[in-house]
Motif scaffolding. Structure first.
Motif, PDB file in Angstrom:
ATOM      1  N   SER A  13       0.835  -1.195   0.000  1.00  0.00           N
ATOM      2  CA  SER A  13       0.000   0.000   0.000  1.00  0.00           C
ATOM      3  C   SER A  13       0.871   1.247   0.000  1.00  0.00           C
ATOM      4  CB  SER A  13      -0.930   0.025   1.223  1.00  0.00           C
ATOM      5  OG  SER A  13      -0.187   0.214   2.411  1.00  0.00           O
ATOM      6  N   SER A  14       0.252   2.347  -0.362  1.00  0.00           N
ATOM      7  CA  SER A  14       0.883   3.661  -0.252  1.00  0.00           C
ATOM      8  C   SER A  14       0.136   4.458   0.799  1.00  0.00           C
ATOM      9  CB  SER A  14       0.845   4.405  -1.590  1.00  0.00           C
ATOM     10  OG  SER A  14       1.553   3.704  -2.583  1.00  0.00           O
ATOM     11  N   ARG A  15       0.884   5.196   1.599  1.00  0.00           N
ATOM     12  CA  ARG A  15       0.272   5.986   2.653  1.00  0.00           C
ATOM     13  C   ARG A  15       0.830   7.400   2.635  1.00  0.00           C
ATOM     14  NH1 ARG A  15       0.761   3.695   8.333  1.00  0.00           N
ATOM     15  NH2 ARG A  15       2.978   3.716   7.810  1.00  0.00           N
ATOM     16  N   ALA A  16      -0.007   8.309   3.052  1.00  0.00           N
ATOM     17  CA  ALA A  16       0.430   9.690   3.270  1.00  0.00           C
ATOM     18  C   ALA A  16       0.018  10.070   4.685  1.00  0.00           C
ATOM     19  CB  ALA A  16      -0.201  10.625   2.252  1.00  0.00           C
ATOM     20  N   ALA A  29      -3.887   8.849   5.211  1.00  0.00           N
ATOM     21  CA  ALA A  29      -4.638   8.262   4.102  1.00  0.00           C
ATOM     22  C   ALA A  29      -3.833   7.081   3.582  1.00  0.00           C
ATOM     23  CB  ALA A  29      -4.882   9.287   2.992  1.00  0.00           C
ATOM     24  N   GLN A  30      -4.511   6.027   3.210  1.00  0.00           N
ATOM     25  CA  GLN A  30      -3.834   4.806   2.771  1.00  0.00           C
ATOM     26  C   GLN A  30      -4.638   4.155   1.656  1.00  0.00           C
ATOM     27  OE1 GLN A  30      -2.848   2.131   5.945  1.00  0.00           O
ATOM     28  NE2 GLN A  30      -2.030   0.548   4.612  1.00  0.00           N
ATOM     29  N   GLU A  31      -3.914   3.571   0.700  1.00  0.00           N
ATOM     30  CA  GLU A  31      -4.573   2.860  -0.401  1.00  0.00           C
ATOM     31  C   GLU A  31      -3.744   1.648  -0.791  1.00  0.00           C
ATOM     32  OE1 GLU A  31      -6.237   3.635  -4.952  1.00  0.00           O
ATOM     33  OE2 GLU A  31      -5.547   5.341  -3.731  1.00  0.00           O
ATOM     34  N   GLU A  32      -4.377   0.477  -0.778  1.00  0.00           N
ATOM     35  CA  GLU A  32      -3.692  -0.732  -1.212  1.00  0.00           C
ATOM     36  C   GLU A  32      -3.667  -0.800  -2.734  1.00  0.00           C
ATOM     37  OE1 GLU A  32      -5.176  -4.300   0.524  1.00  0.00           O
ATOM     38  OE2 GLU A  32      -4.630  -3.726   2.569  1.00  0.00           O
ATOM     39  N   SER A  40       6.556 -18.379 -10.730  1.00  0.00           N
ATOM     40  CA  SER A  40       6.929 -18.816  -9.394  1.00  0.00           C
ATOM     41  C   SER A  40       8.122 -18.012  -8.876  1.00  0.00           C
ATOM     42  CB  SER A  40       7.292 -20.305  -9.404  1.00  0.00           C
ATOM     43  OG  SER A  40       7.751 -20.728  -8.134  1.00  0.00           O
ATOM     44  N   GLY A  41       7.947 -17.392  -7.716  1.00  0.00           N
ATOM     45  CA  GLY A  41       9.015 -16.599  -7.122  1.00  0.00           C
ATOM     46  C   GLY A  41       9.161 -15.202  -7.701  1.00  0.00           C
ATOM     47  N   TRP A  42       8.309 -14.846  -8.681  1.00  0.00           N
ATOM     48  CA  TRP A  42       8.359 -13.512  -9.277  1.00  0.00           C
ATOM     49  C   TRP A  42       7.303 -12.630  -8.606  1.00  0.00           C
ATOM     50  CZ3 TRP A  42       9.346 -13.224 -15.243  1.00  0.00           C
ATOM     51  CH2 TRP A  42      10.383 -14.103 -15.591  1.00  0.00           C
ATOM     52  N   VAL A  43       7.670 -11.379  -8.328  1.00  0.00           N
ATOM     53  CA  VAL A  43       6.743 -10.421  -7.732  1.00  0.00           C
ATOM     54  C   VAL A  43       6.937  -9.077  -8.434  1.00  0.00           C
ATOM     55  CG1 VAL A  43       5.844  -9.426  -5.600  1.00  0.00           C
ATOM     56  CG2 VAL A  43       7.102 -11.599  -5.514  1.00  0.00           C
ATOM     57  N   GLU A  44       5.836  -8.506  -8.916  1.00  0.00           N
ATOM     58  CA  GLU A  44       5.909  -7.239  -9.639  1.00  0.00           C
ATOM     59  C   GLU A  44       4.835  -6.269  -9.158  1.00  0.00           C
ATOM     60  OE1 GLU A  44       7.506  -9.099 -13.927  1.00  0.00           O
ATOM     61  OE2 GLU A  44       5.564  -8.041 -13.846  1.00  0.00           O
ATOM     62  N   HIS A  45       5.096  -4.981  -9.407  1.00  0.00           N
ATOM     63  CA  HIS A  45       4.106  -3.926  -9.227  1.00  0.00           C
ATOM     64  C   HIS A  45       3.954  -3.167 -10.542  1.00  0.00           C
ATOM     65  CE1 HIS A  45       5.168  -3.673  -4.657  1.00  0.00           C
ATOM     66  NE2 HIS A  45       4.284  -4.615  -4.899  1.00  0.00           N
ATOM     67  N   ASP A  46       2.748  -2.727 -10.807  1.00  0.00           N
ATOM     68  CA  ASP A  46       2.514  -1.821 -11.931  1.00  0.00           C
ATOM     69  C   ASP A  46       2.969  -0.430 -11.492  1.00  0.00           C
ATOM     70  OD1 ASP A  46       1.474  -0.036 -13.814  1.00  0.00           O
ATOM     71  OD2 ASP A  46      -0.301  -1.268 -14.179  1.00  0.00           O
ATOM     72  N   PRO A  47       3.950   0.173 -12.169  1.00  0.00           N
ATOM     73  CA  PRO A  47       4.429   1.495 -11.738  1.00  0.00           C
ATOM     74  C   PRO A  47       3.323   2.537 -11.647  1.00  0.00           C
ATOM     75  CG  PRO A  47       5.949   0.550 -13.330  1.00  0.00           C
ATOM     76  CD  PRO A  47       4.743  -0.354 -13.307  1.00  0.00           C
ATOM     77  N   SER A  48       2.308   2.417 -12.497  1.00  0.00           N
ATOM     78  CA  SER A  48       1.210   3.387 -12.439  1.00  0.00           C
ATOM     79  C   SER A  48       0.457   3.277 -11.116  1.00  0.00           C
ATOM     80  CB  SER A  48       0.259   3.198 -13.621  1.00  0.00           C
ATOM     81  OG  SER A  48      -0.404   1.947 -13.551  1.00  0.00           O
ATOM     82  N   ASP A  49       0.417   2.078 -10.534  1.00  0.00           N
ATOM     83  CA  ASP A  49      -0.217   1.921  -9.222  1.00  0.00           C
ATOM     84  C   ASP A  49       0.596   2.619  -8.140  1.00  0.00           C
ATOM     85  OD1 ASP A  49      -2.342   0.411 -10.213  1.00  0.00           O
ATOM     86  OD2 ASP A  49      -1.323  -1.501  -9.863  1.00  0.00           O
ATOM     87  N   LEU A  50       1.922   2.490  -8.214  1.00  0.00           N
ATOM     88  CA  LEU A  50       2.772   3.150  -7.222  1.00  0.00           C
ATOM     89  C   LEU A  50       2.554   4.663  -7.252  1.00  0.00           C
ATOM     90  CD1 LEU A  50       6.159   1.231  -7.764  1.00  0.00           C
ATOM     91  CD2 LEU A  50       4.315   0.707  -6.156  1.00  0.00           C
ATOM     92  N   TRP A  51       2.478   5.201  -8.463  1.00  0.00           N
ATOM     93  CA  TRP A  51       2.330   6.652  -8.596  1.00  0.00           C
ATOM     94  C   TRP A  51       0.921   7.118  -8.253  1.00  0.00           C
ATOM     95  CZ3 TRP A  51       3.888  11.165  -8.030  1.00  0.00           C
ATOM     96  CH2 TRP A  51       3.291  12.261  -8.647  1.00  0.00           C
ATOM     97  N   SER A  52      -0.090   6.452  -8.776  1.00  0.00           N
ATOM     98  CA  SER A  52      -1.468   6.921  -8.564  1.00  0.00           C
ATOM     99  C   SER A  52      -1.861   6.836  -7.093  1.00  0.00           C
ATOM    100  CB  SER A  52      -2.448   6.130  -9.428  1.00  0.00           C
ATOM    101  OG  SER A  52      -2.496   4.772  -9.045  1.00  0.00           O
ATOM    102  N   THR A  57      -3.187   9.477  -2.251  1.00  0.00           N
ATOM    103  CA  THR A  57      -3.211   9.562  -0.792  1.00  0.00           C
ATOM    104  C   THR A  57      -2.690  10.907  -0.301  1.00  0.00           C
ATOM    105  OG1 THR A  57      -1.077   8.380  -0.719  1.00  0.00           O
ATOM    106  CG2 THR A  57      -3.075   7.073  -0.371  1.00  0.00           C
ATOM    107  N   CYS A  58      -1.750  11.494  -1.022  1.00  0.00           N
ATOM    108  CA  CYS A  58      -1.279  12.832  -0.646  1.00  0.00           C
ATOM    109  C   CYS A  58      -2.411  13.848  -0.736  1.00  0.00           C
ATOM    110  CB  CYS A  58      -0.107  13.261  -1.524  1.00  0.00           C
ATOM    111  SG  CYS A  58       1.448  12.435  -1.164  1.00  0.00           S
ATOM    112  N   ARG A  59      -3.149  13.810  -1.835  1.00  0.00           N
ATOM    113  CA  ARG A  59      -4.287  14.736  -1.977  1.00  0.00           C
ATOM    114  C   ARG A  59      -5.343  14.462  -0.909  1.00  0.00           C
ATOM    115  NH1 ARG A  59      -3.704  13.294  -7.725  1.00  0.00           N
ATOM    116  NH2 ARG A  59      -2.530  14.951  -8.783  1.00  0.00           N
ATOM    117  N   ALA A  60      -5.586  13.173  -0.652  1.00  0.00           N
ATOM    118  CA  ALA A  60      -6.624  12.802   0.316  1.00  0.00           C
ATOM    119  C   ALA A  60      -6.273  13.263   1.721  1.00  0.00           C
ATOM    120  CB  ALA A  60      -6.835  11.287   0.290  1.00  0.00           C
TER     121      ALA A  60
END
Length: 495
Positions: A13-16, A29-32, A40-52, A57-60
């Protein structure tokens, strides 16, 4: 301008969090966001999720606090470490999903480097081990596997960054490509003694050094936000990786002070002062923080699965609906059953560093149920913490003083888990009044730089104890339980 905005970009999650002039939390404010497991053993994030989620949460949090952005003196950033991104210098578009610190896809690259005899050089320069955990081999993998990436990198068209660098780039509208010393120290590319990127390592991994960010102090000028984001430009004045930010938030400024943070993983840091201590027990030598160009070093032990084991009970096994259910379940567990869970879902971290082993459960009976699983899950975190502390004190023991562990993070709120932790390590466990020490550390860095918060010595005086857990388990029982854990780990490693 009396508020400080702390951005805490985590693994799930991202928090502000807005802190007021007294370093008290004014609003949160927090958003998962989703995790992606393409193999198997691979873990990724969509960069757009990290940014959005960060921007959202900063605005919220500004809206929830009922303030205007003109009341915010500065921003501090803390972030999940080692997670790696590569993006186009001109368009800002990432060339691949972010590869998360938990990801194990580069195990073969690390093995080949070890087999070629390079690990001693990596460890001497970076303080780290050749493990998929760190950023350098993730970057190499992206350059090797994304079509045209290496050619674009050599042409100066691509930039690399950990999450802090990516957020700084996005927040400043592409004006600043920078990181701090604590995040740089986790990349496997940074010489922690010389304080610069290692050309030798970059050449060995075929990484153009020009695509790496500029390294700055933890409290420094990292540019200002685009005015359209929050209504005005806000200076970014503090950056630290999450575990180092927690070390700062816990005011572990003296050599020998020790903290452990329980989030998705568990990370213990022992302040060793101005001299890097080379571990003989496969711990990491890292930078705890850096002010005025002078680093303070630490020994670190990393556990990949801590709070994530509770998520597994909830999302994988469906044994609970929410994390808070684990404590009453653990309390209700049959004391005659000795179920041991080794949560090596993505391998084991310190002091084992085995990327290939996977989780295992021992001691199951027909009577084993959700309560026993919950207890074993919480106990696994205590057992793994003792593994770290045993290795730390074998490497470096401060003169005099009691061994006290300062704890923070979500799981530290569980009285049951913290009491077991104290029992199994045989030492006091101190839980502070402010559990949001990671965000507090980032906020203090920015606030101190902005002149809103006190200096290091005065900040340390504000640390306050909420509860101290002391060992209640008999010593012989403690050692019997720990010996059973060690046996279970060895069996897991041999599977």
């Amino acid at each position: 301008m009396t508020f400080i905005l702390a951005i805490d970009q985590g693994t799930t999650s991202s928090r502000a969090i807005l802190f007021d002039a007294d370093m008290k939390i004014a609003a949160t404010a927090q958003e998962e966001f989703p995790q992606h497991f393409p193999d198997s053993g691979w873990v990724e994030h969509d960069p757009s999720d990290l940014w959005s989620t960060t921007a959202g949460t900063c605005r919220a949090v500004i809206e929830r606090a009922g303030i205007d952005a003109t009341a915010i003196a500065a921003i501090g950033i803390t972030n999940q470490r080692e997670t790696s991104l590569v993006w186009d210098r001109d368009t800002g578009q990432p060339i691949h999903n972010a590869i998360v610190w938990q990801d194990r896809r580069t195990a073969d690259i690390c093995r080949a480097l070890r087999d070629a005899g390079h690990e001693a050089m990596f460890t001497d320069r970076t303080g780290l081990l050749l493990d998929p955990y760190f950023s350098g081999t993730k970057l190499k993998w992206m350059l090797d596997h994304v079509d045209g990436a290496r050619e674009k990198a050599r042409a100066g068209q691509l930039l690399f960054g950990t999450v802090d660098s990516y957020l700084i780039w996005k927040l400043t509208g592409g004006k600043v490509h920078a990181t701090d010393a604590t995040n740089a120290a986790r990349t496997l590319l940074y010489d922690i003694r010389k304080g610069r990127w290692s050309q030798t390592i970059c050449d060995l991994l075929d990484i153009p050094i020009d695509m790496l960010p500029e390294v700055r102090d933890c409290a420094a000028d990292f540019g200002t936000t685009r005015p359209d984001l929050f209504g005005r430009e806000i200076p970014i004045l503090g950056v630290a990786g999450d575990q180092q930010a927690a070390t700062i938030g816990q005011a572990c400024f003296q050599p020998g002070m020790l903290k452990s943070t329980y989030g998705t993983g568990c990370f213990a840091l022992l302040n060793t002062g101005d001299t890097p201590v080379a571990s003989q027990n496969r711990l990491l030598t890292t930078i705890a923080y850096q002010f005025d160009g002078r680093p303070t070093y630490a020994l670190e032990g990393s556990i990949f699965i801590a709070g994530a084991v509770v998520q597994w009970l909830r999302d994988g096994l469906k044994l609970i609906r929410e994390a808070g259910e684990t404590q009453p379940l653990a309390e209700a567990a049959d004391p005659t059953q000795n179920v041991i869970l080794v949560p090596a879902f993505t391998g084991l971290g310190a002091p084992y560093w085995n990327a290939e082993c996977r989780g295992a459960i021992f001691g199951l009976t027909r009577g084993t149920g959700p309560a026993e699983f919950a207890r074993a899950a919480l106990e696994s975190v205590g057992f793994q913490t003792r593994d770290l502390l045993e290795a730390m004190h074998a490497d470096w023991t401060p003169d005099g003083g009691d061994r006290v562990l300062r704890v923070d993070g979500g799981m530290s709120a569980s009285n049951w888990a913290m009491q077991f932790l104290s029992d199994i390590i045989g030492a006091p466990v101190d839980r502070p009044e402010v559990l949001e020490t990671t965000a507090l550390g980032a906020a203090w860095l920015a606030g101190m730089r902005a002149g809103v918060y006190p200096d290091q010595a005065e900040f340390a005086k504000t640390w306050a104890l909420e509860h101290q857990f002391t060992p209640a388990m008999p010593a012989d029982q403690r050692e019997t339980r720990y010996a059973a854990w060690k046996q279970a780990v060895q069996a897991t490693l041999s599977l």
